[in-house]
Each structure stands twice: as C-alpha cells, then as structure tokens.
Design a protein around this motif. Structure first.
Motif, short mmCIF file in Angstrom:
data_model
loop_
_atom_site.label_atom_id
_atom_site.label_comp_id
_atom_site.label_asym_id
_atom_site.label_seq_id
_atom_site.Cartn_x
_atom_site.Cartn_y
_atom_site.Cartn_z
N THR A 29 35.02 81.55 -0.07
CA THR A 29 33.78 81.31 -0.83
C THR A 29 32.59 81.22 0.12
O THR A 29 32.76 81.01 1.33
CB THR A 29 33.89 80.01 -1.64
OG1 THR A 29 33.98 78.91 -0.72
CG2 THR A 29 35.11 80.02 -2.55
N GLU A 30 31.41 81.33 -0.46
CA GLU A 30 30.20 81.22 0.36
C GLU A 30 30.07 79.81 0.92
O GLU A 30 29.62 79.62 2.06
CB GLU A 30 28.98 81.55 -0.51
CG GLU A 30 27.63 81.42 0.21
CD GLU A 30 27.46 82.40 1.37
OE1 GLU A 30 26.52 82.21 2.16
OE2 GLU A 30 28.27 83.36 1.50
N LYS A 31 30.53 78.82 0.15
CA LYS A 31 30.48 77.44 0.62
C LYS A 31 31.36 77.27 1.86
O LYS A 31 30.98 76.61 2.83
CB LYS A 31 30.96 76.51 -0.49
CG LYS A 31 30.90 75.03 -0.14
CD LYS A 31 31.34 74.16 -1.32
CE LYS A 31 31.28 72.67 -0.94
NZ LYS A 31 31.72 71.82 -2.07
N THR A 32 32.56 77.89 1.82
CA THR A 32 33.46 77.82 2.98
C THR A 32 32.86 78.51 4.19
O THR A 32 32.95 78.02 5.31
CB THR A 32 34.82 78.46 2.61
OG1 THR A 32 35.40 77.73 1.53
CG2 THR A 32 35.77 78.45 3.80
N ARG A 33 32.25 79.68 3.96
CA ARG A 33 31.64 80.42 5.07
C ARG A 33 30.58 79.59 5.76
O ARG A 33 30.51 79.52 6.99
CB ARG A 33 31.04 81.73 4.57
CG ARG A 33 30.52 82.64 5.69
CD ARG A 33 29.75 83.83 5.16
NE ARG A 33 28.47 83.44 4.58
CZ ARG A 33 27.37 83.16 5.32
NH1 ARG A 33 27.42 83.23 6.64
NH2 ARG A 33 26.26 82.81 4.72
N LEU A 34 29.72 78.93 4.96
CA LEU A 34 28.65 78.12 5.53
C LEU A 34 29.20 76.93 6.31
O LEU A 34 28.67 76.57 7.37
CB LEU A 34 27.71 77.63 4.41
CG LEU A 34 26.87 78.72 3.73
CD1 LEU A 34 26.14 78.15 2.52
CD2 LEU A 34 25.89 79.33 4.71
N ARG A 35 30.30 76.30 5.78
CA ARG A 35 30.89 75.17 6.47
C ARG A 35 31.49 75.59 7.82
O ARG A 35 31.29 74.92 8.83
CB ARG A 35 31.98 74.53 5.59
CG ARG A 35 32.57 73.26 6.22
CD ARG A 35 33.37 72.43 5.24
NE ARG A 35 34.65 73.06 4.91
CZ ARG A 35 34.93 73.60 3.73
NH1 ARG A 35 34.01 73.61 2.77
NH2 ARG A 35 36.11 74.14 3.50
N VAL A 36 32.17 76.73 7.82
CA VAL A 36 32.78 77.23 9.06
C VAL A 36 31.69 77.60 10.07
O VAL A 36 31.80 77.29 11.26
CB VAL A 36 33.69 78.44 8.77
CG1 VAL A 36 34.11 79.12 10.08
CG2 VAL A 36 34.92 78.00 8.00
N GLN A 37 30.63 78.25 9.61
CA GLN A 37 29.53 78.62 10.51
C GLN A 37 28.88 77.39 11.12
O GLN A 37 28.51 77.38 12.29
CB GLN A 37 28.48 79.44 9.73
CG GLN A 37 28.93 80.84 9.35
CD GLN A 37 29.03 81.77 10.54
OE1 GLN A 37 28.75 81.41 11.66
NE2 GLN A 37 29.46 83.02 10.28
N GLN A 38 28.78 76.32 10.33
CA GLN A 38 28.18 75.08 10.83
C GLN A 38 29.06 74.47 11.92
O GLN A 38 28.55 74.03 12.96
CB GLN A 38 28.01 74.09 9.68
CG GLN A 38 27.34 72.78 10.12
CD GLN A 38 27.15 71.81 8.97
OE1 GLN A 38 27.34 72.16 7.80
NE2 GLN A 38 26.79 70.58 9.27
#
Length: 334
Positions: A29-38
C-alpha cells in the motif's frame, strides 16, 4: 552497517516488501511505502547495488570498449554515450583495449563480472572470440564506427566510402588532377580499405587515372603516420598538387612534414582531412575536412542499447549517419 533486515524490522514489514519498494515493484500500500521510505531515511540505509542487480539483472551500467581512450575521436563518442546514459540514470565503464586481443578479453571478462547491462564496441574489428564472449553475457551489443559483416550486430557509423569520395571530389572540383592519398592500414576493412575505394571511385567518375604510386599506406591513422606518409608520397609523386588524408591526425602530420620541406599549404599543396576533430579548426591554416558526427554517433548507440533493454524482442536497425564537408582554408582552387 544497516541492512535491509534492519529496515524491515523497524518498519514492521517483511524484507520482501522492502525489496519490492526499493525496486518499484507492486504488492504494497501507499501507506506502507511511505513508512518504509521514512525508516530508510532515519537509518540512512544505502541499498547494495550489486545485490539488487543480482535480482533485477540491472546494474545501470554500460561497458564501452575503445582502442584508444586518449584520442579526441574517442572523447567525442564518449560524450554522446554518457549524455544518454545519464538521462537513463546509468553510468559508463570505459575500457582502453589498445587494440590488443589479450587486453580486450580481459576487459570483456571484467564487464561480465560487473554484470553490465549492455556493451558498446568502438572502432575495432569484432572478432569471433569477442562476439562469442559478449553473446554469452546475454546483454545488448552495439558497434560504433565499425561494422561486422559476419555477425548480425547493429551499428552506428558513416559511409566511409561515400565520405572519402566526397573529400576527393571536392579537390577535383577545385581543379586538382594530381591527387595523392595518405591512407591508414591497407588491411583495415573498417576505415582503411573503404576510404581508399572512395578515393579511387572519385578519380574514376571524373575521368582521372589511378596509379598505385599515388597512395602511400601507413600502419595507422596517427600524426606520425601523416609525417612519414607525406615524405613518402612526395618521393613517389613530386608533381602532386593535393593530398587526401585518411584522418585529421594524418593530415596534421602531413602539414607538419610539408612545412619542414618548405611547402606551403595550400599555396603549394592542398590538403583535406577526415574526421573533423576539434583541433582541425585550430590549425593554421584551419583544416578542410570531412566531419563525422562522433558525439551523435555515441548518443545513437547509447539510445539503441536502452531501446533493446526496454524490449529485448525488438529489432534494432543499424544507423548510417550523415557526413559533412567542412570547407576551411587548406584547399586552393587552381
């Protein structure tokens, strides 16, 4: 050292999910992508390019083999290759083969180990051994300023025979009839023989006779070859009024030799080169020559590599680029 497992643990996801995000693959999900990028930013994680390439088969590098990296010709071709590679987020590994078989094989082995995405082979004959080695790498191959009649490999070059014809025809149009040529290696099928054939063809089409003494063959296309060739040519045909040099380096070497012999260019002898290296315009007088679009040739070759990487089933057509006559001050009208 921070690893992909550290990122996965902090982000509370699997290492497979982190890998998919790093390689822009679907499955999160986009939420997961943002968390991993952070987390990646927080841990200052740097992905291992070699490890990633083993999975994606993409190292974002292209190998380029030159017989002579010090020449201005090579630098112009490399400029074109690098500009397109940069646009495609890739880098270039440059190999100086010195036209030596053992050295070339050593570099091909290195490029294989580095898992390059493609190979550009410049200005040399593609031997069976080189071809089989590159074929085993299973990567795109493009030739620049050379061609293989035996192996079906796409290439980028000018028509050397036609370009040489243009040079000699220009001398004839300016009233010259006693035209000599300083050639490169007679056995060179890429740049040697085709330019000689173009020279002969221009004489034939204009009704001028050809004699073997009108040509001097050298080992290569260097400044020294030009100096030695000019001396030999004037010994063979003292009445020569114009010289077609098979490269700019040969032309400049010939101009140096003519100067030492007390001959003025173009008052006593006209001369035309081949390549249009940057130094041609800097000469005194500036050298009339045939221009090869080296930077454009390199850019075209690089584009062809990326087109094949995008679609390995795509048929890539070879490209014969236009040559141009650069009229300057070394050809006198008589």
């Amino acid at each position: 050292m921070v690893t992909i497992k550290d990122v996965a643990k902090r982000a509370n996801v699997s290492t497979a999910t982190v890998s998919r995000i790093l390689n822009n693959q679907p499955g999160y999900t986009e939420k997961t992508r943002l968390r991993v990028q952070q987390v990646i930013e927080e841990l200052s994680y740097k992905p291992n390019a070699v490890a990633r390439s083993m999975k994606s088969r993409n190292t974002q590098t292209i190998g380029v083999l030159f017989p002579d990296v010090s020449s201005m010709l090579s630098s112009e071709i490399l400029h074109g290759i690098e500009s397109v590679a940069h646009e495609n987020n890739s880098s270039v590994i440059v190999c100086h083969t010195a036209a030596d078989g053992m050295r070339t094989n050593k570099y091909l082995k290195l490029l294989h180990e580095k898992r390059v995405d493609g190979v550009i082979f410049v200005s040399e004959t593609l031997s069976d051994e080189y071809y089989e080695t590159i074929k085993s790498m299973e990567v795109p191959l493009v030739l620049v300023s050379t061609v293989s009649y035996k192996h079906q490999v796409p290439y980028v070059k000018v028509d050397d025979r036609h370009a040489a014809y243009t040079a000699v025809n220009h001398l004839i149009e300016n009233g010259h009839k006693n035209i000599g040529m300083i050639s490169g290696n007679e056995q060179d099928m890429i740049a040697g023989r085709p330019r000689v054939e173009g020279y002969k063809e221009a004489l034939f089409h204009n009704g001028l006779p050809f004699e073997e003494k009108n040509i001097t063959y050298q080992d290569g296309f260097s400044f020294v070859d030009g100096k030695e060739g000019a001396v030999q040519l004037l010994e063979q045909i003292p009445e020569v009024t114009a010289i077609f040099a098979a490269s700019d380096d040969i032309a400049i070497g010939a101009m140096s030799a003519l100067h030492k012999m007390g001959k003025k260019v173009p008052d006593d002898i006209s001369i035309i080169g081949y390549d249009d290296l940057p130094i041609a315009e800097m000469m005194i007088p500036p050298l009339t020559t045939i221009a090869q679009p080296f930077s454009k040739m390199g850019a075209n070759a690089s584009e062809m590599i990326f087109q094949m990487l995008e679609d390995d089933s795509r048929t890539i057509q070879s490209r014969v680029l236009r040559h141009d006559l650069m009229e300057r001050e070394t050809v006198k009208k008589i």
